[in-house]
Design a protein around this motif. Structure first.
Motif, PDB file in Angstrom:
ATOM      1  N   LEU A 262       0.826  -1.213   0.000  1.00 37.96           N
ATOM      2  CA  LEU A 262       0.000   0.000   0.000  1.00 37.96           C
ATOM      3  C   LEU A 262       0.859   1.262   0.000  1.00 37.96           C
ATOM      4  O   LEU A 262       1.867   1.349   0.710  1.00 37.96           O
ATOM      5  CB  LEU A 262      -0.909   0.006   1.233  1.00 37.96           C
ATOM      6  CG  LEU A 262      -1.922  -1.141   1.331  1.00 37.96           C
ATOM      7  CD1 LEU A 262      -2.586  -1.146   2.715  1.00 37.96           C
ATOM      8  CD2 LEU A 262      -2.983  -1.027   0.240  1.00 37.96           C
ATOM      9  N   GLU A 263       0.419   2.219  -0.784  1.00 45.91           N
ATOM     10  CA  GLU A 263       1.006   3.559  -0.757  1.00 45.91           C
ATOM     11  C   GLU A 263       0.089   4.416   0.112  1.00 45.91           C
ATOM     12  O   GLU A 263      -1.049   4.697  -0.267  1.00 45.91           O
ATOM     13  CB  GLU A 263       1.107   4.123  -2.171  1.00 45.91           C
ATOM     14  CG  GLU A 263       1.974   3.285  -3.118  1.00 45.91           C
ATOM     15  CD  GLU A 263       1.903   3.785  -4.547  1.00 45.91           C
ATOM     16  OE1 GLU A 263       1.456   4.931  -4.767  1.00 45.91           O
ATOM     17  OE2 GLU A 263       2.265   3.011  -5.460  1.00 45.91           O
ATOM     18  N   ILE A 264       0.574   4.819   1.273  1.00 46.74           N
ATOM     19  CA  ILE A 264      -0.269   5.501   2.256  1.00 46.74           C
ATOM     20  C   ILE A 264       0.154   6.964   2.369  1.00 46.74           C
ATOM     21  O   ILE A 264       1.328   7.262   2.606  1.00 46.74           O
ATOM     22  CB  ILE A 264      -0.177   4.804   3.627  1.00 46.74           C
ATOM     23  CG1 ILE A 264      -0.542   3.319   3.488  1.00 46.74           C
ATOM     24  CG2 ILE A 264      -1.097   5.483   4.641  1.00 46.74           C
ATOM     25  CD1 ILE A 264      -0.388   2.520   4.767  1.00 46.74           C
ATOM     26  N   THR A 265      -0.810   7.843   2.189  1.00 42.59           N
ATOM     27  CA  THR A 265      -0.563   9.286   2.295  1.00 42.59           C
ATOM     28  C   THR A 265      -1.659   9.918   3.142  1.00 42.59           C
ATOM     29  O   THR A 265      -2.734   9.342   3.333  1.00 42.59           O
ATOM     30  CB  THR A 265      -0.552   9.944   0.905  1.00 42.59           C
ATOM     31  OG1 THR A 265      -1.793   9.664   0.224  1.00 42.59           O
ATOM     32  CG2 THR A 265       0.600   9.423   0.057  1.00 42.59           C
ATOM     33  N   ALA A 266      -1.373  11.108   3.670  1.00 41.31           N
ATOM     34  CA  ALA A 266      -2.356  11.829   4.497  1.00 41.31           C
ATOM     35  C   ALA A 266      -2.415  13.288   4.065  1.00 41.31           C
ATOM     36  O   ALA A 266      -1.399  13.869   3.671  1.00 41.31           O
ATOM     37  CB  ALA A 266      -1.981  11.719   5.977  1.00 41.31           C
ATOM     38  N   MET A 267      -3.605  13.880   4.116  1.00 44.44           N
ATOM     39  CA  MET A 267      -3.796  15.277   3.723  1.00 44.44           C
ATOM     40  C   MET A 267      -4.848  15.943   4.608  1.00 44.44           C
ATOM     41  O   MET A 267      -5.732  15.273   5.161  1.00 44.44           O
ATOM     42  CB  MET A 267      -4.241  15.360   2.262  1.00 44.44           C
ATOM     43  CG  MET A 267      -5.607  14.740   1.997  1.00 44.44           C
ATOM     44  SD  MET A 267      -5.895  14.379   0.260  1.00 44.44           S
ATOM     45  CE  MET A 267      -4.881  12.904   0.080  1.00 44.44           C
TER      46      MET A 267
ATOM     47  N   LEU B 122       2.087  11.113  12.616  1.00 45.48           N
ATOM     48  CA  LEU B 122       0.920  10.248  12.472  1.00 45.48           C
ATOM     49  C   LEU B 122       1.400   8.833  12.149  1.00 45.48           C
ATOM     50  O   LEU B 122       2.181   8.628  11.212  1.00 45.48           O
ATOM     51  CB  LEU B 122       0.023  10.765  11.340  1.00 45.48           C
ATOM     52  CG  LEU B 122      -1.108   9.852  10.863  1.00 45.48           C
ATOM     53  CD1 LEU B 122      -2.132   9.630  11.978  1.00 45.48           C
ATOM     54  CD2 LEU B 122      -1.788  10.462   9.621  1.00 45.48           C
ATOM     55  N   VAL B 123       0.925   7.861  12.901  1.00 45.51           N
ATOM     56  CA  VAL B 123       1.274   6.445  12.671  1.00 45.51           C
ATOM     57  C   VAL B 123       0.015   5.710  12.230  1.00 45.51           C
ATOM     58  O   VAL B 123      -1.002   5.725  12.931  1.00 45.51           O
ATOM     59  CB  VAL B 123       1.850   5.795  13.941  1.00 45.51           C
ATOM     60  CG1 VAL B 123       2.215   4.329  13.666  1.00 45.51           C
ATOM     61  CG2 VAL B 123       3.069   6.566  14.425  1.00 45.51           C
ATOM     62  N   VAL B 124       0.081   5.052  11.055  1.00 48.51           N
ATOM     63  CA  VAL B 124      -1.069   4.336  10.493  1.00 48.51           C
ATOM     64  C   VAL B 124      -0.716   2.859  10.337  1.00 48.51           C
ATOM     65  O   VAL B 124       0.335   2.518   9.765  1.00 48.51           O
ATOM     66  CB  VAL B 124      -1.488   4.926   9.137  1.00 48.51           C
ATOM     67  CG1 VAL B 124      -2.635   4.098   8.527  1.00 48.51           C
ATOM     68  CG2 VAL B 124      -1.890   6.387   9.292  1.00 48.51           C
ATOM     69  N   THR B 125      -1.608   1.998  10.827  1.00 50.18           N
ATOM     70  CA  THR B 125      -1.461   0.548  10.657  1.00 50.18           C
ATOM     71  C   THR B 125      -2.675   0.034   9.890  1.00 50.18           C
ATOM     72  O   THR B 125      -3.800   0.134  10.385  1.00 50.18           O
ATOM     73  CB  THR B 125      -1.380  -0.170  12.021  1.00 50.18           C
ATOM     74  OG1 THR B 125      -0.374   0.438  12.827  1.00 50.18           O
ATOM     75  CG2 THR B 125      -1.059  -1.644  11.832  1.00 50.18           C
TER      76      THR B 125
ATOM     77  N   THR C  45       0.257  -5.713  11.306  1.00 45.64           N
ATOM     78  CA  THR C  45       1.043  -5.300  12.461  1.00 45.64           C
ATOM     79  C   THR C  45       2.133  -4.302  12.069  1.00 45.64           C
ATOM     80  O   THR C  45       2.688  -3.637  12.948  1.00 45.64           O
ATOM     81  CB  THR C  45       1.693  -6.518  13.133  1.00 45.64           C
ATOM     82  OG1 THR C  45       2.503  -7.225  12.166  1.00 45.64           O
ATOM     83  CG2 THR C  45       0.637  -7.479  13.675  1.00 45.64           C
ATOM     84  N   LYS C  46       2.435  -4.199  10.788  1.00 40.96           N
ATOM     85  CA  LYS C  46       3.460  -3.260  10.334  1.00 40.96           C
ATOM     86  C   LYS C  46       2.833  -1.892  10.092  1.00 40.96           C
ATOM     87  O   LYS C  46       1.801  -1.776   9.430  1.00 40.96           O
ATOM     88  CB  LYS C  46       4.116  -3.772   9.052  1.00 40.96           C
ATOM     89  CG  LYS C  46       5.285  -2.914   8.596  1.00 40.96           C
ATOM     90  CD  LYS C  46       5.978  -3.535   7.382  1.00 40.96           C
ATOM     91  CE  LYS C  46       7.183  -2.692   6.968  1.00 40.96           C
ATOM     92  NZ  LYS C  46       7.901  -3.287   5.809  1.00 40.96           N
ATOM     93  N   SER C  47       3.448  -0.856  10.620  1.00 38.06           N
ATOM     94  CA  SER C  47       2.906   0.505  10.531  1.00 38.06           C
ATOM     95  C   SER C  47       3.773   1.390   9.641  1.00 38.06           C
ATOM     96  O   SER C  47       4.923   1.048   9.327  1.00 38.06           O
ATOM     97  CB  SER C  47       2.823   1.123  11.930  1.00 38.06           C
ATOM     98  OG  SER C  47       2.054   0.319  12.798  1.00 38.06           O
ATOM     99  N   VAL C  48       3.202   2.522   9.242  1.00 41.73           N
ATOM    100  CA  VAL C  48       3.961   3.556   8.540  1.00 41.73           C
ATOM    101  C   VAL C  48       3.801   4.855   9.326  1.00 41.73           C
ATOM    102  O   VAL C  48       2.739   5.118   9.901  1.00 41.73           O
ATOM    103  CB  VAL C  48       3.475   3.740   7.083  1.00 41.73           C
ATOM    104  CG1 VAL C  48       3.725   2.485   6.276  1.00 41.73           C
ATOM    105  CG2 VAL C  48       1.998   4.109   7.038  1.00 41.73           C
ATOM    106  N   THR C  49       4.848   5.657   9.369  1.00 45.94           N
ATOM    107  CA  THR C  49       4.813   6.949  10.056  1.00 45.94           C
ATOM    108  C   THR C  49       4.818   8.070   9.029  1.00 45.94           C
ATOM    109  O   THR C  49       5.655   8.090   8.118  1.00 45.94           O
ATOM    110  CB  THR C  49       6.015   7.101  10.996  1.00 45.94           C
ATOM    111  OG1 THR C  49       5.987   6.042  11.970  1.00 45.94           O
ATOM    112  CG2 THR C  49       5.972   8.433  11.730  1.00 45.94           C
ATOM    113  N   LEU C  50       3.843   8.968   9.158  1.00 43.95           N
ATOM    114  CA  LEU C  50       3.669  10.063   8.216  1.00 43.95           C
ATOM    115  C   LEU C  50       3.765  11.407   8.938  1.00 43.95           C
ATOM    116  O   LEU C  50       3.603  11.482  10.162  1.00 43.95           O
ATOM    117  CB  LEU C  50       2.291   9.961   7.533  1.00 43.95           C
ATOM    118  CG  LEU C  50       1.925   8.609   6.886  1.00 43.95           C
ATOM    119  CD1 LEU C  50       0.458   8.624   6.469  1.00 43.95           C
ATOM    120  CD2 LEU C  50       2.823   8.323   5.684  1.00 43.95           C
TER     121      LEU C  50
END
Length: 227
Positions: free
Chosen positions: A97-102, A184-187, A192-197
């Motif tokens: 997944l390509e995860i972005t936030a706006m 921001l941390v999204v799982t 169980t693996k997260s990404v930090t944005l």
């Protein structure tokens, strides 16, 4: 002559006694050959040699005589396989997944909104079901978002497709510094693996002594509906 007659009589008596000693009590002769049936019985290995061939037994492979299954009653069937049920695509992995936030706050709203977008870049269809995990990093520690409780229907993403969910939070209009947000941390759901944005919303949350979290997360497809 008398002596000769006595000698002949003694010889005849001795011969009779010898003949009697060679016979059984019932008069049969032990020197005779055994019956044919007795010889055949000893040549087949004994009475237990054919036990596995009898009705209701099992052969060396553990099968019943009619070949319908194993001796333990399992029927000889194998277990079912496959990672997806009812033809549904397997779950989306974080690395796919390509995860972005706006920032998605609309002017005049009493709450701020951040939209998080998840795009499938894994080269296959995959499924997102439920809520993502959302944590805000702040200068006071980690703050976990609470779920809104809306129905979370599974979403199947084809390769290249995306889905968005919303995070709502109280706007800090108190004039104070409040609680400063640093990340921001999204799982993704069921991962169980997260990404930090980077946090794209308001810089801080109002300080509060109220229990629980003021930040709320909606299900997949809920961007702008987090309240």
């Amino acid at each position: 002559m008398r002596v000769r007659k006595l000698t002949l009589a003694a010889m005849a008596l001795a011969a009779g006694l010898s003949l009697t000693a060679c016979q059984n009590d019932d008069g049969t002769d032990q020197s005779a050959a055994p019956p044919a049936a007795s010889a055949a019985s000893s040549s087949n290995g004994g009475s237990g040699s054919a036990g596995s061939d009898q009705e209701g037994g099992t052969d060396s492979a553990g099968k019943t005589p009619d070949g319908t299954g194993d001796a333990d009653g399992s029927g000889g069937t194998g277990g079912s396989g496959g990672s997806a049920e009812d033809g549904q695509a397997a779950k989306c992995r974080t690395d796919e997944l390509e995860i972005t936030a706006m920032d998605a706050t609309v002017g005049g709203d009493t709450e701020g909104t951040v939209a998080v977008d998840l795009k499938n870049g894994g080269g296959r269809d995959c499924t997102l079901a439920g809520y993502a995990g959302v944590d805000l990093k702040t200068n006071a520690g980690t703050l976990s978002a609470e779920r809104t409780g809306e129905e979370a229907s599974p979403v199947v993403l084809k390769d290249g497709e995306n889905v968005t969910f919303g995070i709502t939070y109280p706007v800090n209009d108190t004039g104070g510094s409040g609680v400063r947000i640093t990340g921001l941390v999204v799982t993704p759901p069921n991962e169980t693996k997260s990404v930090t944005l980077d946090w794209p919303g308001g810089a801080s949350l109002p300080a509060s002594d109220e229990p629980g979290s003021p930040v709320r997360v909606g299900p997949m497809g809920s961007a702008g509906q987090g309240g």
